[in-house]
Design a protein around this motif. Structure first.
Motif, PDB file in Angstrom:
ATOM      1  N   PHE A   1       0.849  -1.173   0.000  1.00  0.00           N
ATOM      2  CA  PHE A   1       0.000   0.000   0.000  1.00  0.00           C
ATOM      3  C   PHE A   1       0.893   1.234   0.000  1.00  0.00           C
ATOM      4  O   PHE A   1       2.109   1.159   0.202  1.00  0.00           O
ATOM      5  CB  PHE A   1      -0.912   0.006   1.225  1.00  0.00           C
ATOM      6  CG  PHE A   1      -0.157  -0.129   2.526  1.00  0.00           C
ATOM      7  CD1 PHE A   1       0.094  -1.387   3.062  1.00  0.00           C
ATOM      8  CD2 PHE A   1       0.328   0.977   3.193  1.00  0.00           C
ATOM      9  CE1 PHE A   1       0.810  -1.523   4.245  1.00  0.00           C
ATOM     10  CE2 PHE A   1       1.044   0.855   4.368  1.00  0.00           C
ATOM     11  CZ  PHE A   1       1.284  -0.401   4.896  1.00  0.00           C
ATOM     12  N   GLY A   2       0.269   2.361  -0.268  1.00  0.00           N
ATOM     13  CA  GLY A   2       1.023   3.609  -0.283  1.00  0.00           C
ATOM     14  C   GLY A   2       1.919   3.680  -1.508  1.00  0.00           C
ATOM     15  O   GLY A   2       1.667   3.034  -2.522  1.00  0.00           O
ATOM     16  N   THR A   3       2.969   4.449  -1.405  1.00  0.00           N
ATOM     17  CA  THR A   3       3.896   4.598  -2.529  1.00  0.00           C
ATOM     18  C   THR A   3       5.237   3.958  -2.177  1.00  0.00           C
ATOM     19  O   THR A   3       5.552   3.778  -1.006  1.00  0.00           O
ATOM     20  CB  THR A   3       4.098   6.070  -2.890  1.00  0.00           C
ATOM     21  OG1 THR A   3       4.603   6.760  -1.751  1.00  0.00           O
ATOM     22  CG2 THR A   3       2.792   6.713  -3.337  1.00  0.00           C
ATOM     23  N   TYR A   4       6.001   3.618  -3.177  1.00  0.00           N
ATOM     24  CA  TYR A   4       7.248   2.899  -2.992  1.00  0.00           C
ATOM     25  C   TYR A   4       8.106   3.110  -4.237  1.00  0.00           C
ATOM     26  O   TYR A   4       7.615   3.489  -5.300  1.00  0.00           O
ATOM     27  CB  TYR A   4       6.975   1.395  -2.799  1.00  0.00           C
ATOM     28  CG  TYR A   4       5.851   0.905  -3.657  1.00  0.00           C
ATOM     29  CD1 TYR A   4       4.545   0.870  -3.185  1.00  0.00           C
ATOM     30  CD2 TYR A   4       6.073   0.528  -4.984  1.00  0.00           C
ATOM     31  CE1 TYR A   4       3.499   0.469  -3.992  1.00  0.00           C
ATOM     32  CE2 TYR A   4       5.028   0.139  -5.802  1.00  0.00           C
ATOM     33  CZ  TYR A   4       3.741   0.108  -5.290  1.00  0.00           C
ATOM     34  OH  TYR A   4       2.700  -0.279  -6.088  1.00  0.00           O
ATOM     35  N   ALA A   5       9.375   2.879  -4.073  1.00  0.00           N
ATOM     36  CA  ALA A   5      10.293   3.018  -5.198  1.00  0.00           C
ATOM     37  C   ALA A   5      10.242   1.766  -6.076  1.00  0.00           C
ATOM     38  O   ALA A   5      10.061   0.653  -5.583  1.00  0.00           O
ATOM     39  CB  ALA A   5      11.717   3.229  -4.701  1.00  0.00           C
ATOM     40  N   VAL A   6      10.406   1.985  -7.360  1.00  0.00           N
ATOM     41  CA  VAL A   6      10.364   0.871  -8.325  1.00  0.00           C
ATOM     42  C   VAL A   6      11.510   1.043  -9.309  1.00  0.00           C
ATOM     43  O   VAL A   6      11.797   2.149  -9.769  1.00  0.00           O
ATOM     44  CB  VAL A   6       9.033   0.848  -9.084  1.00  0.00           C
ATOM     45  CG1 VAL A   6       9.048  -0.264 -10.140  1.00  0.00           C
ATOM     46  CG2 VAL A   6       7.874   0.640  -8.121  1.00  0.00           C
ATOM     47  N   GLY A   7      12.136  -0.049  -9.634  1.00  0.00           N
ATOM     48  CA  GLY A   7      13.179  -0.026 -10.649  1.00  0.00           C
ATOM     49  C   GLY A   7      12.902  -1.032 -11.742  1.00  0.00           C
ATOM     50  O   GLY A   7      12.356  -2.106 -11.480  1.00  0.00           O
ATOM     51  N   TRP A   8      13.254  -0.669 -12.959  1.00  0.00           N
ATOM     52  CA  TRP A   8      13.233  -1.608 -14.080  1.00  0.00           C
ATOM     53  C   TRP A   8      14.669  -2.035 -14.363  1.00  0.00           C
ATOM     54  O   TRP A   8      15.577  -1.194 -14.403  1.00  0.00           O
ATOM     55  CB  TRP A   8      12.643  -0.961 -15.327  1.00  0.00           C
ATOM     56  CG  TRP A   8      11.155  -0.905 -15.352  1.00  0.00           C
ATOM     57  CD1 TRP A   8      10.362   0.169 -15.071  1.00  0.00           C
ATOM     58  CD2 TRP A   8      10.273  -1.968 -15.702  1.00  0.00           C
ATOM     59  NE1 TRP A   8       9.040  -0.175 -15.218  1.00  0.00           N
ATOM     60  CE2 TRP A   8       8.955  -1.476 -15.610  1.00  0.00           C
ATOM     61  CE3 TRP A   8      10.454  -3.290 -16.103  1.00  0.00           C
ATOM     62  CZ2 TRP A   8       7.829  -2.251 -15.881  1.00  0.00           C
ATOM     63  CZ3 TRP A   8       9.340  -4.071 -16.380  1.00  0.00           C
ATOM     64  CH2 TRP A   8       8.046  -3.555 -16.274  1.00  0.00           C
ATOM     65  N   TYR A   9      14.831  -3.320 -14.586  1.00  0.00           N
ATOM     66  CA  TYR A   9      16.124  -3.905 -14.896  1.00  0.00           C
ATOM     67  C   TYR A   9      15.958  -4.770 -16.141  1.00  0.00           C
ATOM     68  O   TYR A   9      14.845  -5.130 -16.511  1.00  0.00           O
ATOM     69  CB  TYR A   9      16.621  -4.786 -13.743  1.00  0.00           C
ATOM     70  CG  TYR A   9      16.894  -4.041 -12.464  1.00  0.00           C
ATOM     71  CD1 TYR A   9      15.859  -3.601 -11.657  1.00  0.00           C
ATOM     72  CD2 TYR A   9      18.197  -3.801 -12.047  1.00  0.00           C
ATOM     73  CE1 TYR A   9      16.106  -2.918 -10.470  1.00  0.00           C
ATOM     74  CE2 TYR A   9      18.459  -3.126 -10.857  1.00  0.00           C
ATOM     75  CZ  TYR A   9      17.398  -2.694 -10.086  1.00  0.00           C
ATOM     76  OH  TYR A   9      17.658  -2.032  -8.926  1.00  0.00           O
ATOM     77  N   ARG A  10      17.074  -5.116 -16.739  1.00  0.00           N
ATOM     78  CA  ARG A  10      17.010  -6.031 -17.864  1.00  0.00           C
ATOM     79  C   ARG A  10      18.231  -6.939 -17.864  1.00  0.00           C
ATOM     80  O   ARG A  10      19.283  -6.590 -17.336  1.00  0.00           O
ATOM     81  CB  ARG A  10      16.914  -5.285 -19.199  1.00  0.00           C
ATOM     82  CG  ARG A  10      18.142  -4.458 -19.567  1.00  0.00           C
ATOM     83  CD  ARG A  10      17.862  -3.634 -20.820  1.00  0.00           C
ATOM     84  NE  ARG A  10      19.017  -2.835 -21.217  1.00  0.00           N
ATOM     85  CZ  ARG A  10      18.973  -1.937 -22.199  1.00  0.00           C
ATOM     86  NH1 ARG A  10      17.841  -1.706 -22.857  1.00  0.00           N
ATOM     87  NH2 ARG A  10      20.059  -1.248 -22.501  1.00  0.00           N
TER      88      ARG A  10
END
Length: 115
Positions: A29-38
């Motif tokens: 819930f709430g907001t959070y950091a997100v990363g895209w990787y490959r």
């Protein structure tokens, strides 16, 4: 438990576009950091783009100006808009959610850029 599901990959010609989605569900819930990787075959996983809980974004030099990360907090979803795709963008793309000091990975989605 937090579940992360990526989608939107596929086969595209050089110069084309794709939009990847990273959907979070479960006990989040709430907001959070997100990363895209490959991760390309035979290569190490590399960071591509990130968005903080406050909405600030950062990009790897290799994708800057071509990729855009964004989020829809109402849907617990983060997007990666990929334009002007190149063959070297071919990889499995993974999403990582950083929630309460833990990282959660999805299963990845394949992106293939080829004519």
């Amino acid at each position: 438990q937090v579940q992360v599901v990526e989608s939107g990959g596929g086969l595209v010609q050089p110069g084309g576009s794709l939009r990847l989605s990273c959907a979070a569900s479960g006990s989040i819930f709430g907001t959070y950091a997100v990363g895209w990787y490959r991760q390309a075959p035979g290569e190490q996983r590399e960071w591509v783009a990130g968005i903080t809980s406050g909405g600030s974004t950062n990009y790897a030099d290799s994708v800057k100006g071509r990729f855009t990360i964004s989020r829809d907090n109402t849907k617990n979803t983060v997007y990666l808009q990929m334009n002007t795709l190149k063959p070297e963008d071919t990889a499995v793309y993974y999403c990582n959610i950083n929630f309460r000091a833990r990282g959660y990975w999805g299963q990845g989605t394949q992106v293939t850029v080829s004519s």
